[in-house]
Scaffold this motif. Structure first.
Motif, mmCIF file in Angstrom:
data_model
loop_
_atom_site.group_PDB
_atom_site.id
_atom_site.type_symbol
_atom_site.label_atom_id
_atom_site.label_comp_id
_atom_site.label_asym_id
_atom_site.label_seq_id
_atom_site.Cartn_x
_atom_site.Cartn_y
_atom_site.Cartn_z
ATOM 1 N N UNK A 1 23.860 -53.897 25.491
ATOM 2 C CA UNK A 1 24.170 -54.586 26.744
ATOM 3 C C UNK A 1 25.633 -54.365 27.062
ATOM 4 N N UNK A 2 26.133 -55.017 28.122
ATOM 5 C CA UNK A 2 27.551 -54.885 28.432
ATOM 6 C C UNK A 2 28.392 -55.508 27.317
ATOM 7 N N UNK A 3 29.375 -54.758 26.833
ATOM 8 C CA UNK A 3 30.296 -55.273 25.817
ATOM 9 C C UNK A 3 31.723 -55.207 26.360
ATOM 10 N N UNK A 4 32.538 -56.149 25.926
ATOM 11 C CA UNK A 4 33.946 -56.161 26.325
ATOM 12 C C UNK A 4 34.666 -54.985 25.686
ATOM 13 N N UNK A 5 34.428 -54.783 24.394
ATOM 14 C CA UNK A 5 34.871 -53.611 23.651
ATOM 15 C C UNK A 5 36.376 -53.567 23.371
ATOM 16 N N UNK A 6 37.081 -54.645 23.726
ATOM 17 C CA UNK A 6 38.530 -54.674 23.481
ATOM 18 C C UNK A 6 39.003 -56.126 23.327
ATOM 19 N N UNK A 7 38.151 -56.939 22.698
ATOM 20 C CA UNK A 7 38.474 -58.370 22.646
ATOM 21 C C UNK A 7 39.387 -58.673 21.456
#
Lengths: 307, 307
Positions: free
Chosen positions: B184-190
């Motif tokens: 799914x959509x991930x922030x990927x830079x949290x």
């Protein structure tokens, strides 16, 4: 007491799993308001208002919820509906249509000055500009059609004097319709108790459940009849001037709108006189505590007719 | 200094009339961030962040802006894009694509404890649940395809030892792809600097401009590699446990996800080692001040490979 439908904490905590707002921490009924059951809801994520719709036709609810969502994403500080995990704003709870919206901070003020009137005027104009790109349509549910229905319902309850005033005003308004004035979604109930202030600035506009499409200028008249009253039910020039100037700094009025102002003020007074008469003579169960005195808006109407 | 495009107050005040957010009161460049030009913008209505996009392809911007709007209306505390009077999130300013988003309150924390790790874990899981109903698709722009492109660009700059490590990890990752894990959509830079806290609670997640669709579990690994580091670049068990337990209380992991955890941690370390090498050896003009030391993630990668 305006909470018709009781909601238990355990039930709500389970229901909130339809959303991505975290777990329930506190639930508190809201006593103000006469149309729906409302609760303050605090979760591990934030503060919300839960509304169970007791009166509004389910078919009309998307108009209100989508309008609030539209205005919120244009930066208008109004309750923003929270979408559930199926991406819907409208859910059901206890067999009733229900929605969760953000809770705004701030408190309403009883005695606005020029500054507060200017704040509400500017926000109303921004709301009208933002509403122009809203696509859905619902005729103002308390507009001229409803006036005539309500007048017929009320006939048996009115004195001869009241009936004569009502008939005369309805006839006057029927002769003064303005199909060419700018129209769009209007709040139509932006009284002092539906605006929140924080540190002198307007921080929220709430209760959109009388909204509909009508003349934008009518919305300004509804405001003025509540925010700018003087001790004799006239419009206090400084506050009315502040409200209108702030409105016009954002959305200048057309000459036709300016000419229609006295009629709009009468229409706005008529609408609330009628609804308060209706609530008074034909109350729904459970709403009596918050019924307002109809005489207030009768006096305002008489004052607008005289000026 | 990360502000590439200067914006003058008069210019911005005029530009803001495309919106219903009131008049400009203050404008302040934001120095953090290495990808876009960002400004704090205060208007008579509220507090916003203005972003001029310097790097991202215009075709990808709707994915990011619509994702933030989607998550915001699900109650996730992320920047909510403000729609202009034409009902668009994406505008142009100074010839650049530009957007106005809400400014969240709170501050980032440098030394999170178990409680803060639990807060970010729970929010990440809520974000993943809310993201499931998001319809648009953009492959994680820093995923496996990009790793190979970046590795090729970097080849001339790496030592023999670095090249060997990179080749070996790329080969390992190529053998361990997980097409069946929940995506799914991930922030990927949290990272810690992309989360805001207020009174001990997480009050915001910002900077979605590395988001994309990938394994949800990868997002957790990116977080853990930053939030849960011990002094030797390993994962501190108490903080990592708190993050994962809070995540799983909202979205339980599948057995396949649990099994993939060590590979995910290595993938997350590899991605940031690669991008920091790239920024270090192949910087874009104007971004050097904020280039991070690549050695940090090389050490994390080596540590994850060893454990």
């Amino acid at each position: 007491m305006s909470v018709y439908t009781p909601v238990a904490e355990a039930e709500l905590d389970a229901w909130l799993r339809n959303y991505s707002v975290g777990r329930l921490q506190a639930l508190e009924p809201i006593k103000a308001g006469i149309e729906n059951s409302n609760y303050f809801v605090t979760t591990s994520q934030g503060r919300y208002v839960l509304t169970l719709f007791e009166r509004l036709p389910a078919s009309e609810l998307p108009f209100y919820l989508d309008l609030m969502a539209h205005l919120a994403r244009h930066g208008i500080p109004c309750p923003a509906p929270i979408a559930d995990l199926a991406d819907q704003y409208l859910q059901r709870l206890h067999g009733k249509p229900a929605a969760l919206v953000t809770r705004l901070s701030g408190t309403s003020i009883e005695r606005p000055g020029e500054r507060e009137c200017a704040e509400v005027g500017a926000l109303l104009a921004r709301m009208h500009l933002a509403g122009r790109s809203y696509g859905a349509y619902l005729e103002n549910p308390r507009g001229p059609k409803w006036w005539r229905l309500a007048a017929a319902d009320l006939k048996p309850f009115l004195s001869g004097e009241e009936s004569a005033l009502l008939e005369d005003e309805l006839a006057f308004q029927a002769q003064h319709r303005f199909p060419d004035l700018p129209r769009g979604p209007v709040h139509a109930d932006l009284f002092r108790d539906n605006a929140l202030f924080e540190e002198g600035r307007i921080s929220g506009v709430i209760d959109f459940y009388f909204a509909g499409v009508d003349c934008l200028h009518y919305d300004v008249a509804v405001c003025a009849n509540d925010w700018c009253l003087d001790a004799n039910f006239g419009l206090e020039p400084a506050r009315a001037g502040a409200l209108l100037a702030a409105y016009e700094a954002v959305r200048p009025l057309t000459p036709a709108e300016r000419a229609a102002w006295p009629v709009m003020l009468r229409a706005a007074a008529l609408r609330f006189w009628l609804s308060r008469l209706h609530d008074f003579h034909l109350p729904r169960p459970g709403m009596l505590v918050h019924a307002h005195d109809p005489a207030h808006f009768r006096t305002i109407l008489e004052c607008r007719r005289a000026s």
